[in-house]
Design an enzyme around this catalytic site. Structure first.
Site, PDB file in Angstrom:
ATOM      1  N   ASP A   1      -8.065  10.513   6.536  1.00 36.60           N
ATOM      2  CA  ASP A   1      -8.594  11.869   6.722  1.00 36.60           C
ATOM      3  C   ASP A   1      -9.921  11.847   7.493  1.00 36.60           C
ATOM      4  OD1 ASP A   1      -6.469  12.349   5.100  1.00 36.60           O
ATOM      5  OD2 ASP A   1      -7.553  13.523   3.608  1.00 36.60           O
TER       6      ASP A   1
ATOM      7  N   ALA B   1     -13.634  16.577   6.444  1.00 38.38           N
ATOM      8  CA  ALA B   1     -14.345  17.295   7.512  1.00 38.38           C
ATOM      9  C   ALA B   1     -15.786  17.589   7.086  1.00 38.38           C
ATOM     10  CB  ALA B   1     -13.606  18.591   7.851  1.00 38.38           C
TER      11      ALA B   1
HETATM   12  C1  MEV Z   1      -4.512  12.733   1.698  1.00 41.83           C
HETATM   13  O1  MEV Z   1      -4.834  13.649   2.739  1.00 41.83           O
HETATM   14  C2  MEV Z   1      -3.651  11.616   2.220  1.00 41.83           C
HETATM   15  C3  MEV Z   1      -3.245  10.561   1.177  1.00 41.83           C
HETATM   16  O2  MEV Z   1      -2.414   9.626   1.874  1.00 41.83           O
HETATM   17  C4  MEV Z   1      -4.432   9.867   0.566  1.00 41.83           C
HETATM   18  C5  MEV Z   1      -5.194   8.989   1.551  1.00 41.83           C
HETATM   19  O3  MEV Z   1      -4.660   8.619   2.592  1.00 41.83           O
HETATM   20  O4  MEV Z   1      -6.340   8.646   1.212  1.00 41.83           O
HETATM   21  C6  MEV Z   1      -2.397  11.175   0.063  1.00 41.83           C
END
Ligand code: MEV
Length: 294
Positions: free
Chosen positions: A131, A90
């Site tokens: 993300d 974010a």
């Molecule tokens: C992190 O929020 C999510 C993971 O799958 C890492 C990623 O997708 O880059 C653990």
């Protein structure tokens, strides 16, 4: 002096974390919490405002993404930092948007994602891009990493989620590397997580079916070695207090548990009575509902 402002959404991963790094789909929902980045032009070295909601690593990464002189950067966040709710993504998205506003640039969602993804590599080493995708698009997203990445904006659910904070930060980079070191021994677990994603998507409008799938995803993440006793206890606490399902959300190793329940207030109160920081999040509609094209 006028500030250039950019925002990024926080997120909760409903299914598919870690497996998404290996090419499986993941489902994540943006929440009604996020980060605002403000840039102000100044004379002299680029600096961070003292009351900025960032840890040292994030501050360092913000500076790396800006010119060495000419900016004051402030970050305002109602997301817990480093808890698996996408604070660094974010911040990256907020920074890209604020920088574009300062330059008078209008960016497509694809360009915002690309720039934020490039910045995120400084935080996480080998991120999937999930993300950043939720942080810039909002809503409910089915994501598959590239190249080329696939973004499918899905109808946003209306049920709230209770977030239970373990009080500890997880180190996403170390957790993703740990899963990589144990690969391919953990291939079957990653595949099981990946194949759960479609079932979760189909249960999106049926909370009573969705709940147990979330809990099963947590069990698989525990087998993957990314849960902690504290996270397992929070899942159990949620289930003991009427949750339909609960799971760690994000990389694990700390961070938060999300819980789906018909009675968010009761679960929040039960958690608070044990000294646990708990709050309720609502899905934040995104591009599909706003009619914005990618
Ligand atoms: C992190 O929020 C999510 C993971 O799958 C890492 C990623 O997708 O880059 C653990």
């Amino acid at each position: 002096m006028s500030a250039f402002v950019g925002r990024g959404h926080g997120k909760l991963i409903l299914a598919g974390e870690h497996a998404v790094v290996y090419g499986h789909p993941a489902l994540a929902v943006a929440v009604d919490r996020g980060v605002e980045v403000r840039l102000t032009r100044i004379d002299g070295p680029t600096r961070t405002c003292a009351d900025t909601a960032c840890d040292d690593r994030l501050t360092e990464a913000l500076h790396a993404a800006l010119e060495p002189t000419g900016w004051e950067v402030s970050v305002f966040s109602d997301l817990p930092i480093g808890r698996g709710m996408g604070s660094s993504a974010a911040i990256s998205v907020g920074l890209v948007r604020a920088r574009a506003a300062a330059d008078g640039e209008t960016l497509s969602l694809q360009t915002i994602w690309e720039r934020a993804f490039a910045a995120e590599k400084a935080f996480h080493g080998n991120p999937s891009g999930l993300d950043q995708a939720v942080a810039c698009r909002g809503g409910l997203l089915r994501y598959r990493k590239g190249p080329p990445p696939h973004f499918d904006d899905l109808p946003c659910p209306s049920w709230p989620l209770v977030v239970l904070d373990s009080g500890a930060a997880g180190d996403t980079r170390a957790l993703v590397e740990g899963v990589r070191e144990r690969h391919p021994g953990n291939q079957q677990v990653l595949e099981a997580i990946g194949s759960l994603v479609g079932k979760v998507e189909r249960a999106m409008n049926a909370p009573d079916q969705l709940g147990p799938l979330l809990t099963h995803n947590h069990t698989l993440l525990r087998h993957l070695g990314v849960s902690t006793p504290e996270l397992d206890d929070l899942v159990q606490l949620a289930l003991n207090h009427g949750a339909l399902g609960a799971k760690l959300a994000g990389a694990g190793g700390g961070g938060v548990v999300l819980a789906l329940t018909h009675d968010p207030k009761a679960l929040e109160q039960a958690a608070r009575a044990r000294g646990i920081h708990a709050f309720t999040c609502h899905p934040q509609p995104g591009v599909s509902s706003a009619g914005v094209s990618p």
